[in-house]
Design a protein around this motif. Structure first.
Motif, PDB file in Angstrom:
ATOM      1  N   ALA A 128       0.833  -1.208   0.000  1.00 29.92           N
ATOM      2  CA  ALA A 128       0.000   0.000   0.000  1.00 29.92           C
ATOM      3  C   ALA A 128       0.869   1.261   0.000  1.00 29.92           C
ATOM      4  CB  ALA A 128      -0.939  -0.011   1.208  1.00 29.92           C
ATOM      5  N   SER A 129       1.932   1.230   0.782  1.00 31.59           N
ATOM      6  CA  SER A 129       2.820   2.398   0.852  1.00 31.59           C
ATOM      7  C   SER A 129       3.524   2.629  -0.480  1.00 31.59           C
ATOM      8  CB  SER A 129       3.852   2.194   1.969  1.00 31.59           C
ATOM      9  OG  SER A 129       3.228   2.058   3.234  1.00 31.59           O
ATOM     10  N   GLN A 167       2.459   1.647  -3.435  1.00 36.86           N
ATOM     11  CA  GLN A 167       1.440   2.089  -4.388  1.00 36.86           C
ATOM     12  C   GLN A 167       1.180   3.578  -4.250  1.00 36.86           C
ATOM     13  OE1 GLN A 167      -0.314   0.436  -6.838  1.00 36.86           O
ATOM     14  NE2 GLN A 167      -1.216   2.418  -7.338  1.00 36.86           N
ATOM     15  N   SER A 168       1.097   4.050  -3.013  1.00 34.82           N
ATOM     16  CA  SER A 168       0.836   5.472  -2.771  1.00 34.82           C
ATOM     17  C   SER A 168       2.005   6.347  -3.204  1.00 34.82           C
ATOM     18  CB  SER A 168       0.554   5.684  -1.279  1.00 34.82           C
ATOM     19  OG  SER A 168       0.420   7.057  -0.981  1.00 34.82           O
ATOM     20  N   ASN A 195       3.016   5.049  -7.224  1.00 35.27           N
ATOM     21  CA  ASN A 195       1.883   4.946  -8.145  1.00 35.27           C
ATOM     22  C   ASN A 195       1.995   3.685  -9.019  1.00 35.27           C
ATOM     23  OD1 ASN A 195      -0.580   5.827  -9.161  1.00 35.27           O
ATOM     24  ND2 ASN A 195       0.383   6.918 -10.868  1.00 35.27           N
TER      25      ASN A 195
END
Length: 575
Positions: free
Chosen positions: A200-201, A203-204, A207
């Protein structure tokens, strides 16, 4: 080397890539790009001829050295709770030898099969030594074909790691995340939770959804050293399969070709942004020049119009003199004044007193007022231009902080020099000298009107001479007095003839005087405007040249970007 194992199509792509990267290198050199950026591109071009470069990064104590030892199956690198890697180490295939310096870098050779096709780069901890941290970013990340980012299961994705990833993400590198030390977690669920957090980190921040491998490098090394049962627990095999099989020959070639494009595109984006920023700043300078030129054109138009209007006062003085002359002839050229008519001196004297009167003095005064007006307006125009430049210099000084690039330096220097030059003109502006110069020019114009020599006389004396009875040659009046006795019809005829002569001569004089003064004014106005234009010409030429150069550079960068993106699509099709 790539070439021996490339297909014909891959060789074509490699040739095309070399050409595009070389063109970009020339372009960046012309842009005086930062040395680090130019070197990054040079290194990326060079790495096309090198083995696949796997760069290992992460915080100290995340277990980078332990991970590399597990990958090689031998405790080749030192491990510890304090920073053990303080320099960049390059691991290459070869007979086991002590670590030594090669080409200014620490190199260690080891006979591991994985090193036959891949070079591994071990780097200092990203949170340990800032200088080394910068070396990683500047020297090796741009050259990497694949970045393995090692984070620790007990403190995954720290702020230090986020900051480092922020720096490297724009290079367009493929990043694979390795979560090390999963052996310290108690359950498989905890491992999955950590992996989900890292995913998740990433991806944030990046991107994208990266490859993530939770492993225990410590258990993997023990497994390779004899305790085979630990290999499954270490979860190291999926990562090794990824490196050995997913990164097969075709994939390695694809990444090898794709990675320099990431560096190139990042640099194109960076310097395109700089060019756009400079173009935006240049709009202020361009607007300033356009405004000065617009104000100068309006100044010329207004001055020409106002001069024509002011010149009508001179013409009106001659009209008034003509009217007095006509009245004089009506009063003088009469039979009752026949005895006065034969007195030539009397006629000359009274004509000068009643007709010419103080016309020369009035014209001289009008011309002098015209000269003062022209000098004042010239000074005001210089002051207006200087005020424009001063405002721009102030804005320039307020906006530019720190080290200046060539563009900012040259622009600031020209603003200062042109502004100082204009201010010096104003400070040294000699009103009397300027007026004297214009008066001399006006005197020459008046002299040319009457086709007489200037000599040592002033403007007033010149006008008296020009407007006297001798200059106007009123022979008709004098001849009328001589012939007065010939009959009553002679005097009316001579009166009519004298009035017509006066009208024609004054009209001609008025036209010539107006034309000559106008021509002299236009000449002086042109000289004044040329002097003003030449004063700011260095700044004007610089801004226009910069604008043209920036437009050309932007076109070249855009073309380079489009070509690189088109090549990237072709390389991606190799999957």
């Amino acid at each position: 080397m790539l070439k021996p194992i490339l297909s014909e199509r891959q060789e074509q792509l490699l040739k095309q890539e070399r050409s595009l990267l070389s063109d970009l290198r020339v372009l960046l050199s012309g842009l005086e790009a930062a040395p680090d950026d130019q070197q990054a591109l040079v290194d990326s071009i060079r790495q096309l001829d090198e083995l696949f470069l796997l760069v290992i990064v992460g915080e100290f104590n995340a277990g980078k050295s332990a991970f590399i030892n597990a990958l090689l199956g031998q405790p080749l690198l030192d491990e510890g709770v304090t920073p053990t890697t303080t320099e960049i180490n390059i691991l290459r295939y070869g007979a086991l030898i002590e670590r030594g310096r090669e080409d200014g870098q620490w190199v260690q050779r080891f006979p591991a099969d994985i090193l036959r096709d891949i070079v591994i780069v071990d780097t200092p901890g990203t949170n340990a030594i800032i200088r080394e941290h910068e070396a990683i970013t500047a020297q090796f990340v741009p050259r990497a074909d694949l970045v393995l980012f090692v984070t620790s299961a007990d403190r995954p994705f720290t702020e230090s790691e986020r900051a480092f990833l922020e720096q490297i993400k724009n290079w367009g590198k493929k990043i694979v995340f390795v979560i090390n030390k999963i052996d310290i977690l108690e359950t498989a669920q905890q491992v999955e939770q950590v992996a989900a957090f890292v995913a998740a980190s990433a991806q944030s921040l990046l991107n994208l959804t990266p490859e993530i491998f939770p492993v225990s490098a410590k258990l993997a090394l023990r497994a390779k050293q004899g305790d085979a049962m630990l290999m499954s627990v270490s979860r190291f095999e999926p990562l090794e399969r990824y490196i050995r099989h997913t990164l097969d020959e075709t994939e390695r070639i694809r990444l090898k070709l794709a990675n320099p494009l990431g560096v190139a595109l990042r640099l194109v984006e960076k310097y395109t942004a700089q060019v756009l920023e400079q173009q935006e700043r240049l709009k202020v300078d361009t607007a300033l020049i356009d405004d000065i030129e617009r104000q100068t054109a309006l100044y010329q138009t207004d001055m020409t119009r106002d001069f024509r209007y002011r010149l009508t006062e001179v013409a009106s003085l001659l009209y008034a003199m003509e009217n007095r002359g006509l009245a004089y002839f009506d009063e003088t050229l009469r039979l009752a004044r026949v005895f006065d008519l034969v007195r030539t001196d009397y006629i000359k004297r009274t004509f000068a007193e009643h007709v010419v009167a103080d016309t020369p003095q009035q014209i001289e005064r009008s011309i002098n007022e015209l000269i003062d007006w022209l000098v004042d307006q010239d000074l005001r125009q210089w002051q207006a231009v200087t005020a424009h430049l001063d405002r721009r210099r102030t804005e320039h000084a307020d906006r530019v902080v720190g080290a200046l690039g060539r563009f900012e330096y040259d622009r600031g220097r020209l603003l200062d020099s042109v502004g100082r030059a204009a201010q010096q003109v104003i400070d040294s502006y000699d009103h009397e000298a300027e007026a004297a110069q214009l008066a001399a020019a006006a005197q020459q114009a008046v002299a040319e009107t009457g086709l007489v020599e200037i000599g040592a006389v002033g403007l007033g004396a010149l006008l008296v001479s020009l407007l006297s009875t001798a200059a106007l040659d009123f022979t008709g009046v004098l001849l009328a007095g001589t012939l007065a006795a010939l009959g009553l019809l002679v005097i009316p005829s001579r009166r009519k003839e004298a009035k017509q002569q006066l009208h024609d001569k004054v009209a001609g004089l008025r036209q010539r005087l107006t034309d000559n003064l106008t021509a002299q004014f236009d000449k002086e106005l042109t000289r004044s405007l040329r002097r003003l234009t030449e004063a700011i010409a260095p700044y004007t030429r610089f801004i226009r040249a910069e604008r043209a150069q920036l437009e050309e550079t932007h076109t070249q960068l855009t073309l380079s970007r489009d070509q690189l993106l088109a090549l990237k699509i072709q390389i991606e099709a190799m999957r």
